[in-house]
Design a protein around this motif. Structure first.
Motif, PDB file in Angstrom:
ATOM      1  N   TYR A  81      -1.704   1.294  -4.658  1.00 11.74           N
ATOM      2  CA  TYR A  81      -0.890   0.080  -4.590  1.00 11.74           C
ATOM      3  C   TYR A  81       0.192   0.036  -5.654  1.00 11.74           C
ATOM      4  O   TYR A  81       0.018   0.552  -6.761  1.00 11.74           O
ATOM      5  CB  TYR A  81      -1.772  -1.172  -4.703  1.00 11.74           C
ATOM      6  N   SER A 122       1.552 -16.061   0.773  1.00 13.96           N
ATOM      7  CA  SER A 122       0.178 -15.651   1.065  1.00 13.96           C
ATOM      8  C   SER A 122      -0.799 -16.799   0.843  1.00 13.96           C
ATOM      9  O   SER A 122      -0.487 -17.781   0.168  1.00 13.96           O
ATOM     10  CB  SER A 122      -0.210 -14.477   0.179  1.00 13.96           C
ATOM     11  N   LEU A 180       1.269  -7.393   1.038  1.00 14.83           N
ATOM     12  CA  LEU A 180       0.987  -8.788   0.684  1.00 14.83           C
ATOM     13  C   LEU A 180       2.283  -9.381   0.142  1.00 14.83           C
ATOM     14  O   LEU A 180       2.848  -8.863  -0.815  1.00 14.83           O
ATOM     15  CB  LEU A 180      -0.097  -8.871  -0.387  1.00 14.83           C
ATOM     16  N   GLU A 210      -8.392 -10.952  -1.393  1.00 18.52           N
ATOM     17  CA  GLU A 210      -8.646  -9.701  -0.690  1.00 18.52           C
ATOM     18  C   GLU A 210      -7.861  -8.555  -1.328  1.00 18.52           C
ATOM     19  O   GLU A 210      -8.387  -7.472  -1.572  1.00 18.52           O
ATOM     20  CB  GLU A 210      -8.160  -9.871   0.749  1.00 18.52           C
ATOM     21  N   PHE A 211      -6.568  -8.815  -1.577  1.00 16.74           N
ATOM     22  CA  PHE A 211      -5.728  -7.762  -2.151  1.00 16.74           C
ATOM     23  C   PHE A 211      -6.157  -7.402  -3.563  1.00 16.74           C
ATOM     24  O   PHE A 211      -6.070  -6.251  -3.970  1.00 16.74           O
ATOM     25  CB  PHE A 211      -4.243  -8.167  -2.112  1.00 16.74           C
ATOM     26  N   LYS A 212      -6.642  -8.393  -4.304  1.00 15.57           N
ATOM     27  CA  LYS A 212      -7.105  -8.118  -5.659  1.00 15.57           C
ATOM     28  C   LYS A 212      -8.240  -7.097  -5.607  1.00 15.57           C
ATOM     29  O   LYS A 212      -8.233  -6.106  -6.340  1.00 15.57           O
ATOM     30  CB  LYS A 212      -7.588  -9.416  -6.314  1.00 15.57           C
ATOM     31  N   ALA A 262       0.871  -1.175   0.000  1.00 13.39           N
ATOM     32  CA  ALA A 262       0.000   0.000   0.000  1.00 13.39           C
ATOM     33  C   ALA A 262       0.906   1.223   0.000  1.00 13.39           C
ATOM     34  O   ALA A 262       1.862   1.306   0.766  1.00 13.39           O
ATOM     35  CB  ALA A 262      -0.900  -0.010   1.225  1.00 13.39           C
ATOM     36  N   ARG A 295      -8.857  -5.010  -3.239  1.00 12.58           N
ATOM     37  CA  ARG A 295      -8.367  -3.709  -2.765  1.00 12.58           C
ATOM     38  C   ARG A 295      -7.675  -2.946  -3.893  1.00 12.58           C
ATOM     39  O   ARG A 295      -7.844  -1.740  -4.031  1.00 12.58           O
ATOM     40  CB  ARG A 295      -7.350  -3.907  -1.632  1.00 12.58           C
ATOM     41  N   ILE A 296      -6.884  -3.669  -4.683  1.00 10.09           N
ATOM     42  CA  ILE A 296      -6.176  -3.016  -5.785  1.00 10.09           C
ATOM     43  C   ILE A 296      -7.177  -2.437  -6.783  1.00 10.09           C
ATOM     44  O   ILE A 296      -7.056  -1.289  -7.213  1.00 10.09           O
ATOM     45  CB  ILE A 296      -5.232  -4.012  -6.505  1.00 10.09           C
ATOM     46  N   GLU A 314      -6.059 -14.256   1.144  1.00  8.60           N
ATOM     47  CA  GLU A 314      -5.368 -12.964   1.217  1.00  8.60           C
ATOM     48  C   GLU A 314      -5.192 -12.358  -0.175  1.00  8.60           C
ATOM     49  O   GLU A 314      -5.357 -11.162  -0.373  1.00  8.60           O
ATOM     50  CB  GLU A 314      -3.987 -13.138   1.876  1.00  8.60           C
ATOM     51  N   ARG A 315      -4.877 -13.239  -1.144  1.00  7.34           N
ATOM     52  CA  ARG A 315      -4.682 -12.735  -2.511  1.00  7.34           C
ATOM     53  C   ARG A 315      -5.980 -12.187  -3.079  1.00  7.34           C
ATOM     54  O   ARG A 315      -5.991 -11.132  -3.713  1.00  7.34           O
ATOM     55  CB  ARG A 315      -4.116 -13.852  -3.396  1.00  7.34           C
TER      56      ARG A 315
END
Lengths: 491, 320
Positions: free
Chosen positions: A420, A401, A396, A408-410, A386, A412-413, A405-406
């Motif tokens: 990011y 991971s 991440l 989730e990050f996808k 971030a 968020r991105i 989690e992946r």
């Protein structure tokens, strides 16, 4: 005789290095199994000769010394007992002076270019007009301070104290991972770690010509003095701390004492008629330079966050009027934005017309459609960070991971691409560390501290941070990292 | 010196004095209950709360162990010893660089000991170990203070904190005690109250010192004289005020010259009154009136001290 070790018959003599496994990373000590690099040879011999209990005893002397000095940091996000001793490893990290002088040149080049960049974007904005850096990227950064536009800072220096995070690639090349241009911390660990090492291993220092770092406080003081407002030949300099509850309070108190300057908090300072004073028992005393360890957001409730109780109402106006110097300047965070980082090589070329001496780590911008697409499809191979976070939070690490989690990050991105960036997982170099009676490799980075006033001063070495957990790549103290002494030696 | 630092040192010292005083008072009271061989009435406990100048509402006095808990261990009660030590430590923590590391370690140790001993419920606990630990810890702190810190400006603020607090505590306790055991018109101690008067002296570790001056014969007038006007006994009001005066003389001139001279006038006047007053005259005019006056003047000194060195308005202090 058979070379295959057979239990009981051909016992290899056990050395502290028996369990030392070289991985894919560059190892600071060994060029190949059991073959120390030339500059590590003497230390390697010492470690072989040093009985195990000696090492343990010295480790406990060192730990006691850290404890008594109260060298602690605060871990956020946990409940009570958050004050901890900073973990320290006894085996020094060694850098040769030719290697170091290249790093030094590279850092000076980078700092000068970043300072030019800051001066430019807060004045004419040439680099933006020339489309070398997208205007959007600068103006959308949450550390960009509109209020700084058109303000001339003393000597044009924005970034007085910098901590740049370097890592060593498997090839042995040092590259820049991150610039810290706001209020970098950790220098007290560098200094106290050296003090403790000299007490615990005096013989190592007698036999090796380690370049000194003890002059850092004087150099910092001289740098701050050189930035005093015009017409203040004998400036009063203070260190502004958020107070005892800040995680780096030990460092603030330490540096203030080492420099012989007052450690102040916001409530000690008052502004009257655009002049800054501190309240003393004998009356108000004018202050000329603030080495501030309070973030931009909190420094002046009248100019920035109005709910701040850490700052000084009116200090920004005093600053704008040129009556007091803030070091670092306000608004420097725009140049250590993790997305802007990708543009630093271009920034160096633009202002200095030179090729970067220190390279960046390859970085993918999530604002670029193609790069984002590629990263999202390969999240397990990348480290995603971030942009606005530091200290190892909000990260991440793809290969370590979980699928959840992946996912989730996808999300968020995709929701906020500007926030990011992604970088390939980098094998930080490893260095020998004393772990439970044996010596094992652990991943490390390097944070040298750069001072910029009349001239650029870099004390040799810096803070080597260690990921003490086996296999871990996260060196931040908040995430289980420690430190070790860093030696720059003449070969 | 930064005003905030002076303020922290001053309050650190006041709260430690208060913690020690509360511990000694409680200790003496618990002893008196044992010696008199009877369960104490509510009056004793209410008086104890008054002696400490506590304005907060205490828990119901029928449950004595609960009141003791409230005065000693209860971290939620601002009047407890544990709270006083916590505040002292919090002040010390903010000026760790100004006091010696030995002093810091001692106040930190007191805090951790007090916290450890105060964990858990209030029933069936023997507080006397705890009280002794606090008293000894405070003595140790003062020894370290004398031996390990520069006797400079900061030291004088610590001294001021201790003696301003002490002058107030001694005069409050004297007042409450005399009103109870020597009502108007009475001049001699009643036979049955002997232990109470010894208790009063012991609350300031003054019993032996008193005997050396006046012999063991207890007379109310002499006890008042000893605790109020004695020049040499460290817990007398006069001794405290003499020390306030010396500390003020050693401080540099504050932010406002006018304020500084007012401060010296106030403390000089109080000192003169204690130095030149006659005990029989004080008793004739009413001890209570005199003590109330001493307390009022101490509070004034505290306020003016803060106006001069700490909370001064910036208009009066802009440097020329």
């Amino acid at each position: 005789m058979s070379t295959a070790p057979t239990r009981g018959l051909h016992m290899q003599p056990t050395t502290p290095f028996s369990s030392y496994q070289l991985g894919a990373s560059y190892d600071e000590m060994f060029s190949a199994a059991s073959v120390p690099r030339h500059h590590y040879a003497a230390l390697h011999r010492h470690l072989l000769d040093l009985p195990d209990e000696q090492m343990r005893r010295r480790k406990s002397v060192a730990d006691q010394s850290f404890l008594h000095q109260g060298i602690t940091f605060t871990v956020y996000g946990r409940d009570e007992g958050t004050e901890r001793i900073f973990p320290h490893d006894l085996v020094p990290r060694i850098i040769t002076s030719p290697e170091w002088s290249r790093v030094e040149q590279g850092l000076e080049q980078r700092i000068r270019a970043l300072n030019e960049f800051l001066k430019d974007i807060y004045h004419e904005g040439r680099i933006l007009n020339d489309n070398v850096v997208p205007r959007e990227m600068v103006h959308s950064c949450r550390h960009f301070r509109r209020e700084m536009r058109g303000i001339d800072v003393p000597k044009g220096i924005y970034i007085t104290v910098v901590g740049t995070d370097l890592i060593r690639l498997p090839s042995g090349e040092f590259v820049v991972l991150e610039d810290n241009l706001r209020v970098p911390s950790g220098v007290s660990y560098m200094l106290t770690s050296r003090q403790v090492m000299k007490r615990v291993f005096p013989e190592w220092f007698r036999q090796t010509s380690v370049k000194p770092i003890e002059h850092y406080p004087q150099a910092l003081l001289a740098t701050l003095r050189s930035l005093a407002p015009e017409g203040r030949p004998d400036p009063t300099i203070v260190l502004l701390s958020p107070g005892v509850f800040n995680s780096a309070y030990f460092e603030h108190a330490f540096l203030a004492r080492q420099m012989g300057i007052q450690l102040v908090e916001g409530r000690d300072l008052v502004v009257n008629d655009n002049i800054l004073y501190m309240r003393t028992t004998t009356g108000l005393e004018r202050v000329d330079v603030i080495y501030r360890r309070v973030d931009d957001d909190f420094i002046d409730p009248l100019a920035f966050r109005s709910d701040s109780i850490l700052g000084v109402p009116g200090v920004f106006n005093a600053y704008r009027s040129g009556n007091v110097t803030l070091a670092n300047a306000i608004g420097t965070g725009v140049a250590d934005d993790k997305a802007l980082y990708a543009y630093v090589p271009r920034i160096i070329r633009y202002y200095l017309n030179e090729d970067p001496i220190l390279n960046n780590v390859e970085t993918f911008l999530m604002t670029e459609d193609k790069e984002r697409q590629h990263v999202i499809e390969n999240l397990d191979k990348y480290v995603v960070k971030a942009v606005g976070e530091s200290g190892g939070y909000g990260m991440l690490i793809g290969p370590h991971s979980t699928a959840q989690e992946r996912a989730e990050f996808k999300d968020r991105i995709l929701a906020d691409p500007r926030n990011y960036i992604a970088q390939p997982t980098i094998q930080l170099s490893t260095a020998p560390c004393f772990i439970d009676g044996a010596i094992e490799p652990r991943h490390i980075d390097l944070r040298p501290y750069i001072l910029f006033g009349d001239k650029v001063t870099i004390v040799p070495g810096g803070l080597t941070r260690v990921a003490l957990k086996k296999g871990s790549l996260v060196v931040n103290s908040s995430q289980g990292g420690g430190s070790k002494d860093t030696w720059v030696v003449n070969e | 010196m930064l005003s905030r630092v002076a303020d922290n040192l001053y309050w650190m010292s006041r709260y430690l004095e208060r913690a020690e005083h509360t511990a000694r008072l409680l200790d003496v009271q618990l002893g008196l209950i044992l010696e008199s061989g009877q369960e104490a009435g509510d009056g004793r406990w209410l008086r104890l709360v008054q002696c400490l100048g506590i304005t907060a509402k205490p828990p119901p006095t029928e449950d004595h162990s609960r009141l003791i808990h409230w005065l000693a261990f209860d971290a939620a009660s601002r009047s407890s010893i544990v709270s006083a030590i916590s505040v002292a430590r919090e002040n010390a923590r903010q000026v760790r660089e100004m006091i010696s590391s030995e002093m810091w370690e001692q106040v930190n140790r007191m805090y951790h000991e007090a916290r450890a001993l105060s964990a858990g419920g209030y029933q069936d606990r023997d507080p006397q170990d705890f009280l002794q630990t606090v008293i000894t810890g405070s003595h140790l702190f003062r020894g370290l203070l004398a031996a390990t810190m520069n006797h400079g400006e900061g030291w004088q603020f610590i001294r001021l904190g201790r003696y301003i607090e002490r002058a107030g505590l001694v005069s409050t306790l004297l007042d409450v005690h005399f009103r109870e055991y020597l009502p108007d018109g009475q001049t001699e101690i009643e036979q049955g109250d002997h232990l109470e008067w010894i208790g009063l002296l012991k609350s300031f570790t003054a019993f032996e010192a008193y005997c050396k001056v006046y012999t063991a014969e207890l007379r109310a007038g002499r006890i008042a004289e000893f605790l109020l006007l004695n020049r040499e006994f460290p817990h007398s009001v006069r001794y405290a005020v003499d020390n306030i005066q010396i500390a003020l003389e050693k401080l540099p001139e504050g932010a406002s010259t006018q304020g500084s001279s007012r401060l010296h006038r106030l403390s000089g006047r109080l000192q003169a009154s204690l130095n030149f007053s006659q005990m029989d005259e004080i008793l004739a005019d009413g001890l209570s009136t005199y003590l109330a006056d001493v307390q009022r003047q101490c509070i004034q000194i505290h306020h003016v001290l803060h106006q001069v060195y700490i909370d001064y308005p910036i208009e009066t202090a802009i440097e020329a």
